[in-house]
Enzyme design. Sequence first.
Site, PDB file in Angstrom:
ATOM      1  N   CYS A  69       0.838  -1.201   0.000  1.00  0.00           N
ATOM      2  CA  CYS A  69       0.000   0.000   0.000  1.00  0.00           C
ATOM      3  C   CYS A  69       0.870   1.247   0.000  1.00  0.00           C
ATOM      4  O   CYS A  69       2.010   1.221   0.456  1.00  0.00           O
ATOM      5  CB  CYS A  69      -0.888   0.050   1.246  1.00  0.00           C
ATOM      6  SG  CYS A  69      -2.041  -1.305   1.418  1.00  0.00           S
ATOM      7  N   ASP A  70       0.295   2.332  -0.491  1.00  0.00           N
ATOM      8  CA  ASP A  70       0.956   3.627  -0.395  1.00  0.00           C
ATOM      9  C   ASP A  70      -0.110   4.714  -0.369  1.00  0.00           C
ATOM     10  O   ASP A  70      -1.082   4.649  -1.133  1.00  0.00           O
ATOM     11  CB  ASP A  70       1.908   3.878  -1.567  1.00  0.00           C
ATOM     12  CG  ASP A  70       2.740   5.120  -1.320  1.00  0.00           C
ATOM     13  OD1 ASP A  70       3.730   5.022  -0.580  1.00  0.00           O
ATOM     14  OD2 ASP A  70       2.373   6.193  -1.843  1.00  0.00           O
ATOM     15  N   SER A  71       0.078   5.692   0.505  1.00  0.00           N
ATOM     16  CA  SER A  71      -0.895   6.780   0.637  1.00  0.00           C
ATOM     17  C   SER A  71      -0.261   8.133   0.387  1.00  0.00           C
ATOM     18  O   SER A  71       0.904   8.359   0.738  1.00  0.00           O
ATOM     19  CB  SER A  71      -1.503   6.780   2.052  1.00  0.00           C
ATOM     20  OG  SER A  71      -2.197   5.605   2.305  1.00  0.00           O
TER      21      SER A  71
END
Length: 198
Positions: A69-71
């Site tokens: 994941c990456d935000s």
Amino acid sequence: MRFVLASQSPARLAVLKAAGISPDVLVSGVDEDALVASLVDPTPQRIVEVLARAKAEAVDVVEGVVVGCDSMLLTADGRVHGKPKTREVAERRWREQAGTTATLLTGHAVIRKDADGVRTAVAHEATLVRFGTPTEAELQAYLDSGEPLEVAGAFTLDGRGGWFVDGIDGDHTSVIGISLPLTRRLLHSVGITLSDLW
């Protein structure tokens, strides 16, 4: 089935554990800045998806499922912000975003590896975040805590930063770091149901 979280985020780990999954944690070590710099005219949505996929692909797993994941925070003026890393940057961002609405984008990648080969599914979730306006004393205390330095957009929903979020429109688990509904859909697309993991 082995479930691997390619992230050192304690918030992502906590969301998964609360939802009945205790993953192995393997940190990918992806150079995020270099990867983003290599992209040609990317959209913010593509940035978080590419980073999520790169993190999942970087983890060495022979068999099982890997989630990366990456935000990043997309502000109303079109700028994208990841982790501020320094107090000065975090303070500047808070002074700009206090009292505004921005979009937290979280890229998700699910990679399944087994005897049948490798299957990958990638997507992102977008959630509107309405920021409150902390007092000067509150802002300085929040910055002193160090919490906003290592999180996308310089805030958390599930920690001290939650005091300064007036509301969200969308999936709260995505703002914390991993969208359970989106991850479930991506797992289904690579042939995995939750009953395989619980």
